[in-house]
Scaffold this motif. Structure first.
Motif, PDB file in Angstrom:
ATOM      1  N   ARG A  82      20.283   8.097 -20.706  1.00  0.00           N
ATOM      2  CA  ARG A  82      19.037   8.247 -19.961  1.00  0.00           C
ATOM      3  C   ARG A  82      18.857   7.098 -18.975  1.00  0.00           C
ATOM      4  O   ARG A  82      19.134   5.943 -19.310  1.00  0.00           O
ATOM      5  CB  ARG A  82      17.840   8.255 -20.921  1.00  0.00           C
ATOM      6  CG  ARG A  82      17.750   9.514 -21.743  1.00  0.00           C
ATOM      7  CD  ARG A  82      16.941   9.292 -23.009  1.00  0.00           C
ATOM      8  NE  ARG A  82      16.919  10.513 -23.802  1.00  0.00           N
ATOM      9  CZ  ARG A  82      15.994  11.462 -23.678  1.00  0.00           C
ATOM     10  NH1 ARG A  82      15.003  11.318 -22.825  1.00  0.00           N
ATOM     11  NH2 ARG A  82      16.058  12.548 -24.419  1.00  0.00           N
ATOM     12  N   GLU A 128      15.200  10.416 -15.873  1.00  0.00           N
ATOM     13  CA  GLU A 128      13.840  10.766 -16.293  1.00  0.00           C
ATOM     14  C   GLU A 128      12.823  10.457 -15.212  1.00  0.00           C
ATOM     15  O   GLU A 128      12.773   9.346 -14.681  1.00  0.00           O
ATOM     16  CB  GLU A 128      13.488   9.986 -17.562  1.00  0.00           C
ATOM     17  CG  GLU A 128      14.280  10.445 -18.756  1.00  0.00           C
ATOM     18  CD  GLU A 128      13.851   9.716 -20.013  1.00  0.00           C
ATOM     19  OE1 GLU A 128      13.018  10.255 -20.754  1.00  0.00           O
ATOM     20  OE2 GLU A 128      14.344   8.588 -20.223  1.00  0.00           O
ATOM     21  N   GLU A 134      16.746  18.117 -21.992  1.00  0.00           N
ATOM     22  CA  GLU A 134      17.761  17.774 -22.969  1.00  0.00           C
ATOM     23  C   GLU A 134      18.520  19.006 -23.442  1.00  0.00           C
ATOM     24  O   GLU A 134      19.738  18.984 -23.594  1.00  0.00           O
ATOM     25  CB  GLU A 134      17.104  17.061 -24.148  1.00  0.00           C
ATOM     26  CG  GLU A 134      18.065  16.153 -24.840  1.00  0.00           C
ATOM     27  CD  GLU A 134      17.441  15.416 -25.995  1.00  0.00           C
ATOM     28  OE1 GLU A 134      16.564  14.558 -25.741  1.00  0.00           O
ATOM     29  OE2 GLU A 134      17.834  15.700 -27.135  1.00  0.00           O
TER      30      GLU A 134
END
Lengths: 256, 323
Positions: A203, A87, A69
């Motif tokens: 994400r 992710e 991040e």
């Protein structure tokens, strides 16, 4: 136009890298991390293209854990329009093939006209992901770019090769990987860093992209290389000339 | 085991690194009872064919569309040949050509690739490969999972292959123009011809760094000293970035990797990324004004001096010696 800029999080290159005691990975405790310097050049180039053109969207992509991040916020502070984190839950670093497979899936979702990325990441030094991605997409590629110029629907790229500077034209969409001399990346200003703190990082779970992670390259062990020699300091020029004459003869070394 | 070596050339002769790649391939073939072929891509390359067949049975893909090493076309042909030959291992020398073209071919063939390999060994029939990471600070041992395995080797890690007793067979590969990708066009290659040997192939390299002010000084001092020794010239990244030397001279992590008999570093401080390109040289001698410069940590001989003062004198002494 949409430009996708994959960025990798790597240890700062000025740091001394050591292998963990079990020899399976590096000891990354206390290491500062940065955006891979070649990816930073790619991001800078994308931002400059956006600044010169109208309606250019720059999407920075990271692959990995929450730790990414910070680097994606840096990309937003520098001028990326959006940031996307894919992710993954694999503890070990992904190899170039798996990265290319995930990026392939991101390209399918985002539909960019251009992927701009570093020619290599300075951690594994593989220099593969861009070529793998271009091959998977069936897009033309221009690796080691030191100059990028839009010419109608094509892109003219000057490439740094062993033989000299090669200039090619690629049609779009394309994958371009960046070399050192393409540009000098800017620094993020404090206000933009503060602003980037509040931006959203999108994400996606790697599993949602339908990509199966199958490592192609297995790290068996790592060792730290010690290259220190005992240097004999010479008193004068004549001694140096003597050593040069003694060692200048003979065939090239074949030591690894 | 079917092994295919992808050869690299400049249109006139094979690159020295390709002979190291063949040597590596021969070692694998011998160790695992394998068959070896070499693949030449280009156009109008009869002299190259004669040269290459002295080293291995040769496959030739010759077509006007393959005259320049454009990655999308050449990778397609390489991947087709690999499939037709049922090659299980594909080998090339590390270079910008193989990173670009063979890397893309690997992408078409499943991405099972190890680059910049410096040594190998067998463990229970498994091939273990050593390759540098983190600018050479780390040596990793890796194993590839998948077929074919694509391996590029550092030319400095394997000696050049000897010629065969008799020239080997040559077989033509059919190139179907209609199936070649057309997304890339070659425009030009701007190469600076040099009377000096190639930096990756020379037994002596004289290299200059940040202490050098301009390209005339580089030519006079670094070039002058190199010519006394029949040496190649090299450069640190700082000089390339400053436009003083062309990028083809850059030695380092992202430039050329060299390991000559003698590496002479003039006014180079010794940044990690430079050391990655030269620290395996047999003998390293360094001249720098700063006694604490990191270059001295990897050198065998050091002289604390201003290169502008000592190099002209060195050139004098060495030319007198040669005369």
């Amino acid at each position: 136009m949409k430009i996708l800029v994959p960025t990798k999080r790597v240890p700062d290159t000025d740091q001394r890298i050591r292998v963990r005691e079990d020899g399976r990975d590096i000891d990354d405790s206390n290491l500062p991390f940065v955006i891979n310097p070649f990816d930073a050049i790619a991001l800078e180039e994308a931002i400059r293209i956006a600044e010169q053109g109208s309606d250019v969207e720059v999407v920075a992509v990271g692959i990995g854990s929450d730790l990414y991040e910070q680097e994606l916020r840096t990309a937003l502070a520098l001028g990326a329009s959006r940031a996307l984190l894919v992710e993954t839950d694999t503890p070990q670093q992904l190899d170039s093939w798996n990265v290319a497979c995930l990026l392939d899936a991101v390209v399918a979702r985002e539909q960019p006209q251009l992927v701009l990325m570093g020619k290599q990441a300075v951690d594994d030094d593989a220099n593969q992901a861009g070529q793998f991605l271009a091959a998977r997409l069936g897009w033309p590629q221009a690796t080691f770019a030191s100059k990028i110029e839009f010419v109608g629907s094509q892109i003219r790229v000057a490439r740094e090769t062993d033989a000299g500077i090669e200039t090619i034209l690629v049609s779009q969409p394309a994958v371009i990987t960046t070399d050192l001399r393409l540009n000098e990346p800017r620094y993020a200003s404090l206000p933009s860093i503060l602003k980037a703190r509040h931006k959203t990082i999108e994400r996606i779970l790697a599993s949602e992209l339908g990509v199966i992670i199958e490592p192609r390259i297995e790290l068996v062990e790592m060792e730290t290389v010690s290259s220190e020699r005992s240097c004999q300091m010479l008193d004068n020029l004549d001694q140096l000339v003597t050593q040069i004459l003694e060692h200048a003869g003979g065939p090239a070394s074949d030591a690894p | 085991m079917q092994i295919l070596v992808v050869l690299e050339h400049d249109g006139e002769s094979l690159r020295a690194g390709s002979l190291s790649a063949i040597q590596f391939a021969r070692q694998l073939a011998q160790q695992q009872d394998g068959q070896l072929h070499a693949l030449l891509l280009g156009h109008d390359c009869q002299p190259l064919i004669e040269q290459a067949r002295q080293y291995a049975p040769l496959l030739v893909a010759s077509h006007p569309q393959l005259a320049y090493p454009l990655a999308d076309r050449q990778a397609k042909v390489i991947a087709d040949v690999v499939r037709n030959q049922q090659a299980t291992v594909v080998i090339a020398a590390s270079s910008t050509f193989s990173k670009d073209v063979v890397g893309r071919a690997a992408g078409l063939l499943g991405g099972c690739m190890a680059s910049d390999v410096v040594s190998h060994r067998w463990h229970d029939d498994q091939l273990l490969l050593k390759r540098p990471m983190y600018a050479g600070a780390i040596l990793a041992t890796v194993r590839l999972h998948g077929t074919p395995s694509i391996i590029t080797v550092r030319a400095t890690a394997y000696p050049a292959a000897e010629q065969l007793a008799a020239a080997a067979d040559v077989e033509t590969v059919t190139v179907d123009e209609a199936r070649l990708p057309r997304g890339t066009e070659f425009e030009q290659l701007d190469s600076k011809p040099s009377h000096r040997p190639d930096v990756t192939e020379a037994s002596v390299v004289v290299s200059g760094g940040r202490a050098i002010h301009n390209s005339d000084d580089f030519e006079q001092l670094v070039g002058g000293l190199a010519d006394c020794l029949g040496a190649a010239t090299g450069s640190s990244r700082a000089l390339v970035d400053a436009g003083i030397t062309p990028n083809a001279l850059q030695v380092g992590q992202t430039g050329k990797i060299v390991s000559p008999q003698l590496y002479l570093a003039l006014g180079i401080s010794g940044a990690v990324q430079h050391l990655a390109g030269m620290k395996n040289s047999r003998i390293i001698a360094a001249v720098n004004t700063d006694p604490h410069a990191p270059i001295f940590e990897v050198a065998d001989y050091g002289l604390v001096a201003d290169l502008y003062e000592v190099v002209p004198e060195m050139i004098d002494k060495l030319s007198n010696h040669n005369a």
